[in-house]
Scaffold this motif. Structure first.
Motif, PDB file in Angstrom:
ATOM      1  N   UNK A  95      -9.361  63.240 -33.606  1.00  0.00           N
ATOM      2  CA  UNK A  95      -8.560  63.987 -34.586  1.00  0.00           C
ATOM      3  C   UNK A  95      -8.523  65.466 -34.199  1.00  0.00           C
ATOM      4  N   UNK A  96      -9.659  66.012 -33.811  1.00  0.00           N
ATOM      5  CA  UNK A  96      -9.698  67.425 -33.413  1.00  0.00           C
ATOM      6  C   UNK A  96      -8.803  67.658 -32.197  1.00  0.00           C
ATOM      7  N   UNK A  97      -8.975  66.844 -31.170  1.00  0.00           N
ATOM      8  CA  UNK A  97      -8.170  66.994 -29.955  1.00  0.00           C
ATOM      9  C   UNK A  97      -6.681  66.851 -30.290  1.00  0.00           C
ATOM     10  N   UNK A  98      -6.372  65.905 -31.164  1.00  0.00           N
ATOM     11  CA  UNK A  98      -4.970  65.654 -31.514  1.00  0.00           C
ATOM     12  C   UNK A  98      -4.334  66.818 -32.239  1.00  0.00           C
ATOM     13  N   UNK A  99      -5.045  67.352 -33.209  1.00  0.00           N
ATOM     14  CA  UNK A  99      -4.456  68.443 -33.994  1.00  0.00           C
ATOM     15  C   UNK A  99      -4.311  69.712 -33.163  1.00  0.00           C
ATOM     16  N   UNK A 100      -5.246  69.920 -32.227  1.00  0.00           N
ATOM     17  CA  UNK A 100      -5.092  71.071 -31.329  1.00  0.00           C
ATOM     18  C   UNK A 100      -3.899  70.856 -30.402  1.00  0.00           C
ATOM     19  N   UNK A 101      -3.772  69.648 -29.885  1.00  0.00           N
ATOM     20  CA  UNK A 101      -2.609  69.336 -29.032  1.00  0.00           C
ATOM     21  C   UNK A 101      -1.324  69.577 -29.792  1.00  0.00           C
ATOM     22  N   UNK A 102      -1.313  69.177 -31.055  1.00  0.00           N
ATOM     23  CA  UNK A 102      -0.119  69.371 -31.878  1.00  0.00           C
ATOM     24  C   UNK A 102       0.222  70.852 -32.032  1.00  0.00           C
ATOM     25  N   UNK A 103      -0.807  71.657 -32.297  1.00  0.00           N
ATOM     26  CA  UNK A 103      -0.540  73.089 -32.506  1.00  0.00           C
ATOM     27  C   UNK A 103      -0.042  73.758 -31.218  1.00  0.00           C
ATOM     28  N   UNK A 104      -0.589  73.357 -30.082  1.00  0.00           N
ATOM     29  CA  UNK A 104      -0.055  73.885 -28.811  1.00  0.00           C
ATOM     30  C   UNK A 104       1.416  73.499 -28.681  1.00  0.00           C
TER      31      UNK A 104
END
Ligand SMILES: Cc1cc2nc3c(=O)[nH]c(=O)nc-3n(C[C@H](O)[C@H](O)[C@H](O)COP(=O)(O)OP(=O)(O)OC[C@H]3O[C@@H](n4cnc5c(N)ncnc54)[C@H](O)[C@@H]3O)c2cc1C
Length: 409
Positions: A95-104
Motif C-alpha cells: 500500500x505504501x509503495x502503491x500510494x507513493x507510485x500514484x503520487x509520482x
C-alpha cells in the motif's frame, strides 16, 4: 500559463455566483482509509511533486533530460524509503509503495518509473532473492538513495517471452561469473550504480540474478533515443561483454525464473498505481480546464457532453483506486499472488488510457500542448500500458487463473 495541480480552484465562477466544487480525484474518499503513515508520506511527496516539480516537468520531458543530482538530492530529503523492506513497513509495504507510485505518476509518470525501478524492482530483487548478507550489504545504501539501482530483464529480441527466451548468458569460472548479452529499456541503467542482471546459466540453462556494478569492465549502456512516452526517465540499451561478477554478488536465493517472477509479481501493484496516478492527474487538469474555459459565452463544464466526459473519467478513476487498493491490501495481508496483481495492472493501465484520452479530448487543441500538462500524461500512459507485463500478458495470467486453461504458448 495554465495552473498546476496544487493551485486551488478560483472561488467564484465567471458564469454564475456559485462557488465551484473543489478538484478532487479521490471522489469516494478512499485515502481516508489508509494508515496515517501512508497518508503522511503521500502528502509530503504530493507537496514536492505539485509544488516544486510540476512547473519544471514539461521542460525536462521535452528535452528528454533527467536532472539526476537534483532529483536524487530531493529523494534523500524526502526519505520516502525509510523503513522499506524492514519490519517497520510490515503489513503495509504494498500500500505504501502503491500510494507513493500514484503520487509520482499523478504529476510525472517518468519519475514514478525512476522510483519503481529503484525501489520496487532493484531493491525488491535483493530483498526477495538476496541472502541476509547481501540484504545487509546493499539495502541500507539503496534505501538512503546513496546508491541508485536498476533492473535488467528485457532484451532487444525478448520482452513478453523472457521466461523461456532469455539469451543473456552467465558462465561460472572459479569464484566469478562471466556475463554476456544485451538488455533493452533498462531505466536508470545509464547513470545508476548497480543493475540486477538476469541471465541464463550456460551449464544448466537455469536463470540466475546478479548484482552488477555499472563501473565493471565490459559493462556499457547507451541512452535510448526517440521515445514518445516518459521522456524524462532515461532508458538504456546495456551491452555486457565478458563482464566478470563475483560469486558473492550472485543473488543467492534466485535459482530459476520462478524467482525472477516473484519480484515482478510483488512489484506489479506499483505499476497499477502508476496508472491510477496518471489518470488522476489528467482528470484533475481536465476538470479545472472545464471550469475555466468558456465557449459560446459559457464555461465548457456546463455543457452536457463535457460533463459526460468528466463522469466517465471519474467513474473509471474511482473504480481504479478501489481495485488497486484492495489488491495491495490483500497482497500485504496474504502475500503476492500472480493473478491478483496482474488484474490490477491490466485494469488500471487500460482504464488509464481511456481517462487520458478523454482528458485530452476535453481540452480541444490545448490538449496536445505540453503547457496544459495533459498532453504529457496522455503520452506517458502508453508506457504504463506496455511495461510490467503488457495488457495481453496480464490478461492471460488472469485468464489462466479463472478458466484453468493456459493460453501461453
Ligand atoms: C518506458 C519503458 C520502460 C521499461 N523499463 C524496463 C526496465 O527497467 N527493465 C526491464 O527489464 N524492462 C523494462 N521495460 C521493458 C518492458 O517490460 C517490455 O517492453 C514489456 O515486457 C513488453 O515487451 P516488448 O516491448 O518486447 O513487447 P513484445 O513482447 O514484443 O510484445 C509485442 C506485442 O505482442 C503482444 N504479445 C506478446 N506475446 C503474446 C502472446 N503470447 N499472446 C498475445 N499477445 C502477445 C504484447 O502484448 C504486445 O502487444 C520497459 C519498457 C518501457 C516501454
Amino acid at each position: 500559463m495554465h495552473r498546476g495541480l496544487l493551485s486551488p480552484s478560483p472561488p467564484m465562477s465567471t458564469a454564475s455566483s456559485r462557488p465551484r466544487p473543489p478538484i478532487n480525484g479521490d471522489f469516494y474518499d478512499w485515502f481516508s482509509t489508509l494508515p496515517d503513515e501512508v497518508n503522511a508520506a503521500r502528502l509530503k511527496l504530493r507537496d514536492f511533486m505539485s509544488g516544486e516539480w510540476e512547473p519544471q516537468a514539461n521542460g525536462y520531458w521535452e528535452r528528454a533530460e533527467f536532472p539526476r543530482e537534483y532529483l536524487v538530492g530531493k529523494m534523500k530529503e524526502l526519505d520516502l524509503l525509510h523503513g522499506a523492506y524492514t519490519p517497520e513497513r510490515a503489513g503495509m509495504a504494498t500500500v505504501m509503495d502503491g500510494l507513493l507510485s500514484m503520487e509520482f505518476a499523478r504529476v510525472d509518470p517518468s519519475l514514478a518509473t525512476f522510483f519503481g525501478v529503484h525501489a520496487g524492482l532493484c531493491m525488491g530483487s535483493i530483498a526477495l532473492c538476496g541472502s541476509e548478507e547481501q540484504q545487509a550489504e546493499w539495502l541500507p545504501a539503496l534505501r538512503r538513495w546513496d546508491l541508485i539501482g536498476a533492473f535488467g530483464l528485457t532484451e532487444p529480441d525478448v520482452g513478453s517471452g523472457v521466461a523461456r527466451g532469455l539469451t543473456t548468458t552467465c558462465r561460472r569460472e572459479g569464484d566469478t561469473w562471466v556475463l554476456n548479452g544485451q538488455k533493452k529499456w533498462i531505466g536508470n541503467s545509464t547513470w545508476g550504480d548497480i543493475v540486477i542482471i538476469w541471465a541464463r546459466d550456460e551449464a544448466d540453462q537455469s536463470v540466475k540474478g546478479f548484482i552488477v556494478r555499472t563501473s565493471l569492465p565490459g559493462y556499457s549502456a547507451e541512452t535510448m533515443q526517440g521515445k514518445i512516452a516518459q521522456r524524462t526517465v532515461l532508458n538504456g540499451l546495456i551491452t555486457l561483454s565478458n563482464v566478470r561478477v563475483a560469486e558473492r554478488d550472485r543473488l543467492q536465493r534466485a535459482n530459476s525464473f520462478a524467482d525472477t517472477q516473484r519480484v515482478l509479481v510483488t512489484a506489479r501493484c506499483g505499476t497499477a498505481w502508476q496508472g491510477v496516478g496518471c489518470a488522476m492527474g489528467a482528470y484533475e487538469h481536465s476538470l479545472r480546464y472545464a471550469q475555466e474555459r468558456t465557449q459560446f459565452g459559457k464555461p465548457i463544464g456546463s455543457f452536457q457532453l463535457i460533463q459526460m466526459m468528466m463522469v466517465k473519467m471519474l467513474g473509471n478513476l474511482t473504480a481504479m483506486i478501489g481495485l488497486a487498493l484492495r489488491a495491495s491490501e490483500l497482497q500485504d495481508r496474504l502475500g503476492p499472488k500472480d493473478e491478483m496483481s496482474a488484474l490490477a495492472k491490466q485494469f488500471c493501465a487500460a482504464k488509464c488510457r481511456e481517462v487520458v484520452q478523454l482528458a485530452r479530448e476535453s481540452m480541444g487543441g490545448n490538449g496536445i500542448l505540453l503547457e496544459f500538462h495533459v498532453a504529457r500524461l496522455f503520452a506517458d500512459a502508453e508506457a504504463i500500458y506496455s511495461y510490467e507485463g503488457s495488457n495481453e500478458i496480464n490478461a492471460m495470467i488472469v485468464g489462466r487463473a479463472v478458466t484453468g486453461y493456459s493460453a501461453f504458448v
